[in-house]
Design an enzyme around this catalytic site. Structure first.
Site, short mmCIF file in Angstrom:
data_model
loop_
_atom_site.label_atom_id
_atom_site.label_comp_id
_atom_site.label_asym_id
_atom_site.label_seq_id
_atom_site.Cartn_x
_atom_site.Cartn_y
_atom_site.Cartn_z
N GLU A 29 0.81 -1.23 0.00
CA GLU A 29 0.00 0.00 0.00
C GLU A 29 0.84 1.28 0.00
OE1 GLU A 29 -3.17 0.41 -0.30
OE2 GLU A 29 -4.21 -1.40 0.39
N GLU B 151 -4.44 -10.34 -0.64
CA GLU B 151 -5.34 -10.27 0.51
C GLU B 151 -6.75 -10.57 0.03
OE1 GLU B 151 -4.97 -6.61 2.80
OE2 GLU B 151 -2.79 -6.62 2.57
#
Ligand code: IPT
Length: 980
Positions: free
Chosen positions: A417, A495
């Site tokens: 991220e 994820e």
């Protein structure tokens, strides 16, 4: 002169990063009891503390390694040493938000700083030594005997200094700042936990010691040969006795070997010896490659049955002992997990070593996340600013150099991220030069220009299908060329299935899609463990603390509780479901039994197969199932070992695969895979039992004024069932609500079904009885359930029939009024549940049922629950989620019996099935409770006998609840039987 702690430089004075190694060089652990003093600013206790003769006798003692926010220390305001947890000087939890202003690389003056001191003895005969810190959060400056050695940032990474130790007494002083420039690069979704939290050690470096070594051990699956070369920083010899290898470092040997895989973690042990040191070698031969858009290890596609693992312990935070690391690995292996993404930083090096030994595929991620810049529209994002390049390279190098010799590490992940930026080009180039043997992963750049995988988080099932077909839509930001390359890459789902609270749902749906397309190399569930801390309230009651238990902003709240195991590593029902879904052997049970070996590499020789036949959950035979050899990826069909009998009922055959022998991670007999098939379902004739009492008395008013039907008495005003035989109860009421799960609440404003339910009043329905009609052998109670302020309603009819010794109830519901006259769409006005709630005497203790069990099950999480007959205490039916919410449901229940001392057994039968929950508090109390210890026994047992509940989903982070698991608001009729 800028401050060292909030400037761009990642460190100074440190040695070059190098391989993690176990060697015969003498080593002195400096873990233990240190002196400690907490100060409010980076100035710490001032200048003197690093001097040899400084008097620290009034300071706290603290154990190292630890996080000072979790240890008893003197708070900034003074007083006596105590744990800071629960205060704003203690552990703080934010998700994406940085805990300080966005003004890189500077940090606020208020910067809690811990000064540490240790006096230690070094044997007289020690020579040159290095001082190693395995992890300090977030910035440390180090002095030895008053001499400054340097400083370092990069919390989850080792750093070393040359340590001019003196024979005899030495004084080590370390100043640790909670916030530093490094904080901007460490904005992972986790607790901020400062301190010297990993080992500190002194390692002797004799002349000719091996500072670094690099094992290159490939496997050629065509020839079965392994090729080994070990490079060393100094002349050395390689000895691998088992392989007859004895050669100089830098030479190459090619020999027949067994390859390393997560399923068969074959390590060849040997030594690397120089004039000054012998380093242990643990060689795993394997070759990782991407060909034709598919990830392969040793020539075969590999499929990650993965989880994202943070390091967490409910008492010690990210300080983990070896036992805890082993526990994680055992639990993972026992639950058919074969891969770990080390989200979002390199773990303790021992964990990687253990993955080599036990066998887990590792995607190792660098300690880099700049998520907080999202609040500035990514303005100033470090990857896009060349001033941050040294820090980014520093982190990458320290990870790659440390773990480059681990066979378990099959990919490097550049970051999490952190959006995009050209610094990633330099990071990528450095790794490709240094370690071309492993593919690279980076998810967030939509062009995937630095990544060998395409990758996403939390896609919907539909999007995942498109990705599998390489047909997913092109993101706006990228050009045609990048798009074409992106589609050609293997896809790694880094994820998915956010395991927050009760859930995740759809694990089977995801797994089926991931298995259906060769592009997929599997996925990693978010996440392994809840990050909650043990804490006590004012009354001394222990509970699991989350972000909102600290009065502090910004605050990530309960988001830290999203693991497959609870904070104390108790497996959650989600983990049980994952184990079943991921099982590496697919078994289909019908007239023939088809067994598919879904391992990456190994056969099924290590498994023993058995069968078990049951009639309505009662054993009717068992035996061993002979299964011929099946190679990985192959299937075999074996005949069904037994026929069902003629008796009526459900004949279920269960086939189980268990470990034949003890392994490092589970004993012989451990269940790896299983499946069930119904061989026959023969309808039972219901015995037409004579009704008790004279027919004409069916609806007479009983002596206590109630309406009588058979054995039952109803309230003539409300039509509620008051008595069934000897059982006094608060008869069924229509119930359409459940205590919202975390997933029901969605994420931010998205997918918040709980808010919709509340807006349309499902959480506060009022009931009105409109008609009570006695008609022949029936009692009909018609009414209306609706919420205050709203015109819409649910109209219901309860049709009661005396049925043998009990009652049959048929429920019909219909929905009237302008339901969607709220800000919500029809699609979202779904029902959490549609069913009946009964209030029963509190002395009910035990439940027995035939249906799915033993654990909880929901429409989209039912794979782990086998059909059978089960028994549990009522308290044993509860799942103690650390944030109270709906739990303990059982789908497809055929019948249920509740019993308790002095009470008639209550039997509920489905027509054919129902869902049930039973608990000592209502759904409303469950919703209101903030922590499990807020739940008090209401004195009654609340039993829900439901037509259905909506599924769980994983909308706490991810797509909305799939359509097929939404319980629609439509006219429905169902029935059940009650008997006491
Ligand atoms: C994703 C993060 O990578 C992970 O650390 C965690 O925060 C998870 O979400 C949610 O629990 S990022 C999210 C914006 C998709």
């Amino acid at each position: 002169m800028p401050n060292y702690w909030d400037d761009f430089a990642p460190g100074a004075g440190r040695r070059e990063p190098r391989a993690d190694a176990v060697s015969d060089a003498r080593r002195l652990s400096l873990n233990g009891s240190w002196r400690f003093r907490l100060s409010p600013t980076a100035a710490g206790t001032g200048d003197g503390f690093n001097k040899v003769g400084f008097d620290d006798s009034a300071w706290d003692t603290i154990r190292v390694p630890s996080h000072w926010v979790l240890e008893p220390v003197t708070p900034l305001a003074g007083g006596t040493a105590r744990s800071l947890r629960g205060t704003d000087e203690g552990p703080l939890y934010t998700n994406t938000a940085l805990p300080m202003p966005l003004d890189p690389p500077r940090v606020p003056t208020e910067n809690p700083t811990g000064d540490y001191r240790l006096v230690f003895d070094v044997p007289e005969d020690w020579g040159r030594a290095v001082l190693r810190f395995q992890g300090v959060d977030s910035c440390a400056k180090v002095w030895l005997n008053g001499q400054e050695l340097g400083f370092s940032t990069g919390s989850r990474l080792p750093f070393e200094f040359d340590a001019p130790v003196l024979p005899g007494e030495n004084v080590l002083a370390v100043r640790v700042h909670r916030w530093s420039s490094g904080t901007y690069l460490e904005d992972q979704d986790m607790w901020w936990l400062p301190g010297i939290f990993r080992d500190v050690e002194l390692i002797e470096r004799p002349a000719g010691a091996i500072d670094d070594h690099f094992v290159h051990a490939g496997f050629n699956h065509r020839t079965g040969q392994g090729t080994l070369r070990v490079d060393a920083s100094t002349p050395a010899r390689v000895e691998i006795p088992e392989l007859g290898i004895s050669m100089a470092a830098g030479e190459t040997a090619t020999v027949p070997v067994q390859p390393w895989s997560a399923e068969s973690p074959r390590l060849y042990r040997g030594t690397l010896t120089s004039a000054g040191e012998t380093v242990e070698l643990r060689i795993g031969f394997r070759t990782v490659e991407i060909s034709d858009g598919v990830l392969r290890v040793n020539g075969r596609p590999v499929f990650f049955r993965g989880v994202n693992r943070h390091e967490h312990h409910p008492d010690t935070g990210r300080t983990l002992d070896r036992e805890t690391m082993v526990r994680d690995i055992e639990l993972m292996k026992q639950h058919n997990i074969n891969a770990v993404r080390t989200s979002h930083y390199p773990p303790h090096p021992e964990f990687v070593r253990l993955c080599d030994e036990y066998g887990l595929w590792v995607v190792e991620e660098s300690d880099l996340e700049t998520h907080g810049f999202i609040y500035a529209g990514w303005e100033g994002n470090p990857p896009a600013d060349p001033r941050w390049l040294p820090a980014m390279l520093d982190r990458t190098r320290r990870m790659v150099e440390r773990d480059k010799n681990s066979p378990s590490v099959v990919a490097w992940s550049l970051a999490n991220e952190s959006w995009i930026g050209e610094n990633f080009d330099a990071v990528e180039a450095w790794i490709r030069e240094r370690d071309p043997s492993r593919p690279l992963h980076y998810e967030r750049d939509p062009s995937y220009r630095n990544s060998d995988f395409a990758s996403l988080m939390y896609p919907s099932l539909e999007l995942l299908e498109q990705i599998g077909r390489r047909e997913d839509p092109r993101p706006e930001e990228i050009n045609d060329e990048d798009d074409a390359r992106r589609r050609s890459l293997p896809f790694l789902l880094c994820e998915y299935a956010h395991a927050m609270g009760n859930g995740p749902g759809s694990l089977l749906d995801y797994h089926r899609i991931l298995k259906a397309y060769e592009r997929f190399c599997g996925g990693f569930v978010w996440e392994w463990i809840d990050h909650g801390f043990t804490h006590r309230d004012a009354a001394g009651r222990e509970f699991i603390m989350h972000g909102s238990d600290v009065d502090y902003r910004p605050n990530g709240g309960r988001y830290c509780l999203d693991g497959l195991v609870f904070s104390d590593r108790t497996p959650s029902p989600g983990l049980a479901e994952l184990k079943k879904v991921l099982q590496p052997v697919e078994i289909s049970v019908a007239e023939t039994i088809v067994i598919r070996n879904d391992h990456d590499a190994v056969g099924l020789e290590h498994l023993g197969f058995t069968w078990r036949l049951e009639l309505d959950g009662v054993p009717r035979g068992n035996g061993v199932l002979a299964v011929p050899a099946v190679a990985a990826g192959e299937s075999v069909t074996v005949p069904c070992p037994v026929d069902p009998g003629d008796e009526p009922g459900e004949w279920w055959l269960t086939v189980e695969a268990e470990l034949r022998e003890d392994t490092a991670w589970a004993p012989a007999g451990h269940l790896v895979a299983w499946s069930q098939g119904a061989l026959a379902v023969r309808p039972k004739q219901r015995r037409a039992e004579p009704l008790r009492g004279p027919v004409s008395a069916w609806h007479q008013v009983s002596s206590d004024g109630g309406l009588r039907l058979g054995d039952a008495v109803f309230d003539p005003a409300s039509g509620r069932l008051l008595r069934l035989g000897r059982l006094e109860l608060d008869g069924p009421q229509l119930d359409v609500y459940r205590a919202p799960t975390e997933n029901d609440r969605g994420q931010g404003g998205n997918n918040n079904l709980a808010a919709v339910w509340s807006a349309v009043g499902l959480d506060r329905m009022q009931h009105r009885t409109d008609r009570i009609e006695a008609d022949g052998d029936r009692l009909r109670v018609a009414g209306r359930s609706a919420a205050a302020t709203h015109p819409h309603a649910i109209e219901y009819v309860f049709d009661w029939t005396a049925d043998g010794p009990g009652l049959r109830l048929e429920v019909s519901v219909d929905f009237t009024g302008p339901w969607a006259d709220t800000p919500y769409q029809h699609r979202d006005i779904v029902l959490p549940r549609l069913g009946l709630r009964l209030g029963l005497p509190g002395a009910y203790e035990e439940a027995r049922w035939f249906g799915r069990g033993p654990g909880e099950s929901y429409a989209d999480s039912r794979e782990a629950a086998a059909v059978g007959t089960y028994a549990s205490s009522l308290d044993g039916l509860q799942v103690g989620y650390p944030v109270p919410q709906e739990n303990g449901n059982h789908v497809e229940t055929r019948w249920l019996e509740l019993s308790g001392a002095g009470l008639p057994t209550l039997k509920v039968e489905g027509d054919p099935v129902f869902h049930f929950t039973a608990r000592r508090w209502t759904s409303e109390a469950l919703e209101r409770a903030r922590h499990p210890h807020d739940l008090a026994d209401s004195g009654r047992v609340w039993l829900n006998v439901d037509h259905a509940q909506s599924g769980l989903g994983s909308a706490a982070c991810g797509p909305s609840l799939p359509e097929q698991y939404r319980l629609p608001r439509e006219a429905t009729t169902w029935s059940v039987r009650f008997q006491a």
